[in-house]
Design a protein around this motif. Structure first.
Motif, PDB file in Angstrom:
ATOM      1  N   VAL A 353      -1.890  16.418  43.970  1.00  0.00           N
ATOM      2  CA  VAL A 353      -0.580  15.794  43.815  1.00  0.00           C
ATOM      3  C   VAL A 353       0.533  16.398  44.669  1.00  0.00           C
ATOM      4  O   VAL A 353       1.467  15.680  45.005  1.00  0.00           O
ATOM      5  N   PRO A 354       0.526  17.691  45.054  1.00  0.00           N
ATOM      6  CA  PRO A 354       1.688  18.261  45.737  1.00  0.00           C
ATOM      7  C   PRO A 354       2.227  17.447  46.901  1.00  0.00           C
ATOM      8  O   PRO A 354       3.442  17.405  47.119  1.00  0.00           O
ATOM      9  N   ASP A 355       1.375  16.764  47.660  1.00  0.00           N
ATOM     10  CA  ASP A 355       1.852  15.961  48.781  1.00  0.00           C
ATOM     11  C   ASP A 355       2.727  14.802  48.330  1.00  0.00           C
ATOM     12  O   ASP A 355       3.450  14.216  49.143  1.00  0.00           O
ATOM     13  N   ARG A 356       2.665  14.449  47.057  1.00  0.00           N
ATOM     14  CA  ARG A 356       3.476  13.347  46.553  1.00  0.00           C
ATOM     15  C   ARG A 356       4.912  13.784  46.295  1.00  0.00           C
ATOM     16  O   ARG A 356       5.783  12.947  46.112  1.00  0.00           O
ATOM     17  N   PHE A 357       5.146  15.104  46.237  1.00  0.00           N
ATOM     18  CA  PHE A 357       6.522  15.586  46.191  1.00  0.00           C
ATOM     19  C   PHE A 357       7.154  15.415  47.568  1.00  0.00           C
ATOM     20  O   PHE A 357       6.508  15.618  48.594  1.00  0.00           O
ATOM     21  N   LYS A 358       8.421  15.062  47.599  1.00  0.00           N
ATOM     22  CA  LYS A 358       9.142  15.093  48.856  1.00  0.00           C
ATOM     23  C   LYS A 358       9.192  16.535  49.354  1.00  0.00           C
ATOM     24  O   LYS A 358       9.245  17.467  48.535  1.00  0.00           O
ATOM     25  N   PRO A 359       9.132  16.755  50.653  1.00  0.00           N
ATOM     26  CA  PRO A 359       9.023  18.122  51.177  1.00  0.00           C
ATOM     27  C   PRO A 359      10.051  19.092  50.607  1.00  0.00           C
ATOM     28  O   PRO A 359       9.718  20.242  50.300  1.00  0.00           O
ATOM     29  N   GLN A 360      11.294  18.655  50.439  1.00  0.00           N
ATOM     30  CA  GLN A 360      12.335  19.562  49.964  1.00  0.00           C
ATOM     31  C   GLN A 360      12.182  19.928  48.492  1.00  0.00           C
ATOM     32  O   GLN A 360      12.819  20.864  48.010  1.00  0.00           O
ATOM     33  N   TYR A 361      11.306  19.206  47.760  1.00  0.00           N
ATOM     34  CA  TYR A 361      11.075  19.508  46.342  1.00  0.00           C
ATOM     35  C   TYR A 361       9.683  20.086  46.083  1.00  0.00           C
ATOM     36  O   TYR A 361       9.355  20.405  44.935  1.00  0.00           O
ATOM     37  N   ARG A 362       8.880  20.232  47.114  1.00  0.00           N
ATOM     38  CA  ARG A 362       7.468  20.570  46.927  1.00  0.00           C
ATOM     39  C   ARG A 362       7.284  21.959  46.330  1.00  0.00           C
ATOM     40  O   ARG A 362       6.478  22.162  45.426  1.00  0.00           O
ATOM     41  N   TYR A 363       8.017  22.932  46.825  1.00  0.00           N
ATOM     42  CA  TYR A 363       7.876  24.325  46.367  1.00  0.00           C
ATOM     43  C   TYR A 363       8.244  24.450  44.888  1.00  0.00           C
ATOM     44  O   TYR A 363       7.461  24.929  44.069  1.00  0.00           O
ATOM     45  N   SER A 364       9.443  23.986  44.522  1.00  0.00           N
ATOM     46  CA  SER A 364       9.904  24.100  43.135  1.00  0.00           C
ATOM     47  C   SER A 364       9.133  23.175  42.203  1.00  0.00           C
ATOM     48  O   SER A 364       8.799  23.551  41.072  1.00  0.00           O
ATOM     49  N   GLY A 365       8.844  21.958  42.680  1.00  0.00           N
ATOM     50  CA  GLY A 365       8.119  21.005  41.842  1.00  0.00           C
ATOM     51  C   GLY A 365       6.715  21.464  41.532  1.00  0.00           C
ATOM     52  O   GLY A 365       6.245  21.341  40.389  1.00  0.00           O
ATOM     53  N   ALA A 366       6.012  22.015  42.528  1.00  0.00           N
ATOM     54  CA  ALA A 366       4.654  22.500  42.305  1.00  0.00           C
ATOM     55  C   ALA A 366       4.643  23.669  41.339  1.00  0.00           C
ATOM     56  O   ALA A 366       3.756  23.783  40.486  1.00  0.00           O
ATOM     57  N   MET A 368       6.844  24.324  38.912  1.00  0.00           N
ATOM     58  CA  MET A 368       7.131  23.833  37.562  1.00  0.00           C
ATOM     59  C   MET A 368       5.932  23.102  36.972  1.00  0.00           C
ATOM     60  O   MET A 368       5.568  23.318  35.804  1.00  0.00           O
ATOM     61  N   ALA A 369       5.303  22.247  37.765  1.00  0.00           N
ATOM     62  CA  ALA A 369       4.151  21.488  37.276  1.00  0.00           C
ATOM     63  C   ALA A 369       2.989  22.413  36.924  1.00  0.00           C
ATOM     64  O   ALA A 369       2.290  22.196  35.927  1.00  0.00           O
ATOM     65  N   THR A 370       2.759  23.438  37.744  1.00  0.00           N
ATOM     66  CA  THR A 370       1.664  24.376  37.478  1.00  0.00           C
ATOM     67  C   THR A 370       1.866  25.097  36.158  1.00  0.00           C
ATOM     68  O   THR A 370       0.937  25.226  35.352  1.00  0.00           O
ATOM     69  N   ASN A 371       3.076  25.582  35.912  1.00  0.00           N
ATOM     70  CA  ASN A 371       3.352  26.296  34.665  1.00  0.00           C
ATOM     71  C   ASN A 371       3.192  25.380  33.452  1.00  0.00           C
ATOM     72  O   ASN A 371       2.648  25.794  32.417  1.00  0.00           O
ATOM     73  N   LEU A 372       3.653  24.139  33.572  1.00  0.00           N
ATOM     74  CA  LEU A 372       3.491  23.192  32.466  1.00  0.00           C
ATOM     75  C   LEU A 372       2.016  22.878  32.221  1.00  0.00           C
ATOM     76  O   LEU A 372       1.576  22.744  31.068  1.00  0.00           O
TER      77      LEU A 372
END
Length: 418
Positions: A353-366, A368-372
């Motif tokens: 899924v990480p590629d589905r994040f927009k590049p500027q949100y990929r680091y923080s989004g990944a 957060m999703a991993t911890n959840l």
């Protein structure tokens, strides 16, 4: 220092160094993770909950086990602020120091007989600190590694960090196999188990220096956008759907993680006459096979696609649910099959899924999703599995695995419809 200057300064770092460091970092993380996990089944019920019967002592031990997972999202939020002040390398250094200090402190902690109720309370506090260290140590290296993958080899490159899971478990299980084999039960419960926690600290120090060298190296090209920490409000408003989907997708593999490692140890000790050494040996054999199937998952993902690999592994987990009853008299069937399936499921579960994040949100989004994901899929797996088996029988413990498969399947369908 500019990015160009940093690259010139660290041009001696080869891509082989990158691969080795990523694997080393993840092996270190999972080695410490499984040292605590195995101790939760073999040690803590007797050392910190001797006033309770073995079942209740184990349940309380598994309850404390979940605290580190609950701490990880808090650590991510704190880490975001800390990274703005001291940078990514500084944040990782502080986080690993917290992890190392809390781990050694657990190894030095007196038991219930010396401190009474204060002993499990202190254990709970230190376990929470471990979670803060683990959550804060998110470094984004795996995102860089995935970005650096040549065309057609994304699956292989994405599975590299995942090798750390089974390797870390094998190292931890081998250590406990030696300690329980060469020490009497009294010696092991008095002081032997503590050496495992001291070993974690030693390995963490080596890993820290390797990480710091790599974190200052832009090996994936222009990573300023990929590794940017996005504002929390903006992240949630723009990417909440992707975060939820990313958190739900790996649940089958994360639930399986503990149901083939920690759960068989606790069940065998509490309900069967199986020899502990034989269970650990079976798990070592299974962990070795899991390393092979993690690599296989990368090959299959590049040939057929990650969704196909996850569909296959989810179907195999369903078969594994039918074999859980063999833990009673023929544990090799469930344990070996479980590790083989784990390698396939875990090898690609977090990379789809990480590629589905927009590049500027990929680091923080990944992050957060991993911890959840770990909270939803793994934090309470040993506790839920043991409660279900104790209350209804082994067949009921398989329901926990089944729930993870259902959630993963739904997430896959939603992903493919986007």
């Amino acid at each position: 220092m500019t990015t160009t200057e940093a690259n010139a300064q660290h041009s001696d770092v080869t891509f082989d160094d990158v691969i080795i460091t990523v694997v080393m970092a993840r092996v270190t993380d999972f080695f410490g993770f499984f040292v605590y996990a195995i101790a939760s089944a073999l040690v803590f019920p007797a050392v910190f909950f001797p006033h309770l019967d073995p079942m209740m002592g184990t349940l309380w031990s598994f309850a404390l086990f979940s605290l580190a997972f609950l701490a990880r999202p808090i650590a991510s939020l704190l880490g975001r602020r800390l990274q703005l002040v001291i940078g990514r390398a500084g944040k990782v250094t502080v986080a690993l120091m917290i992890l190392g200090v809390s781990t050694v402190a657990i190894g030095l902690l007196p038991g219930y007989e010396a401190w009474g109720i204060g002993a499990p309370i202190a254990l709970a506090a230190l376990r929470f600190m471990q979670g803060l260290g683990l959550g804060g140590a998110w470094d984004g290296i795996t995102l860089q590694l995935k970005a650096a993958a040549p065309k057609g080899q994304s699956g292989l490159y994405s599975m590299v960090p995942q090798i750390g899971g089974p390797v870390g478990f094998c190292v931890a299980a081998a250590l406990f196999y030696v300690l329980t084999g060469f020490l009497s039960e009294e010696e092991f419960l008095t002081y032997g188990w503590r050496f495992a926690f001291f070993a974690v600290m030693a390995v963490n120090v080596v890993s820290l220096f390797a990480r710091l060298r790599l974190l200052s190296t832009n090996f994936a090209g222009d990573d300023e956008v990929v590794l940017r920490s996005a504002p929390l409000g903006e992240l949630m408003s723009q990417e909440w759907r992707t975060i939820v989907l990313s958190a739900l997708l790996p649940l089958a593999s994360y639930a399986l993680f503990h149901m083939v490692t920690v759960f068989p140890l606790s069940y065998s000790l509490l309900f069967t006459e199986s020899n502990l050494s034989s269970i650990l040996l079976l798990q070592l054999a299974g962990g070795t096979l899991a390393i092979v199937t993690v690599i296989l998952s990368g090959v299959l993902a590049d040939k057929f696609g990650r969704p196909v690999v996850l569909w296959i592994s989810s179907a195999l987990i369903l078969l594994l649910c039918l074999s859980i009853g063999t833990l009673e008299r023929a544990p090799a069937i469930y344990i070996i099959l479980g590790f083989v399936v784990l390698g396939l499921a875990y090898g690609q579960s977090s990379a789809i899924v990480p590629d589905r994040f927009k590049p500027q949100y990929r680091y923080s989004g990944a992050a957060m999703a991993t911890n959840l994901s770990w909270i939803l899929g793994a934090a309470f797996a040993p506790l839920c599995g043991l409660v279900l088996a104790w209350t209804f029988g082994l067949w009921a413990a398989a329901l926990y695995l089944l729930s993870g498969v259902i959630v993963t399947a739904v997430a896959l369908v939603l992903l493919q419809r986007q």
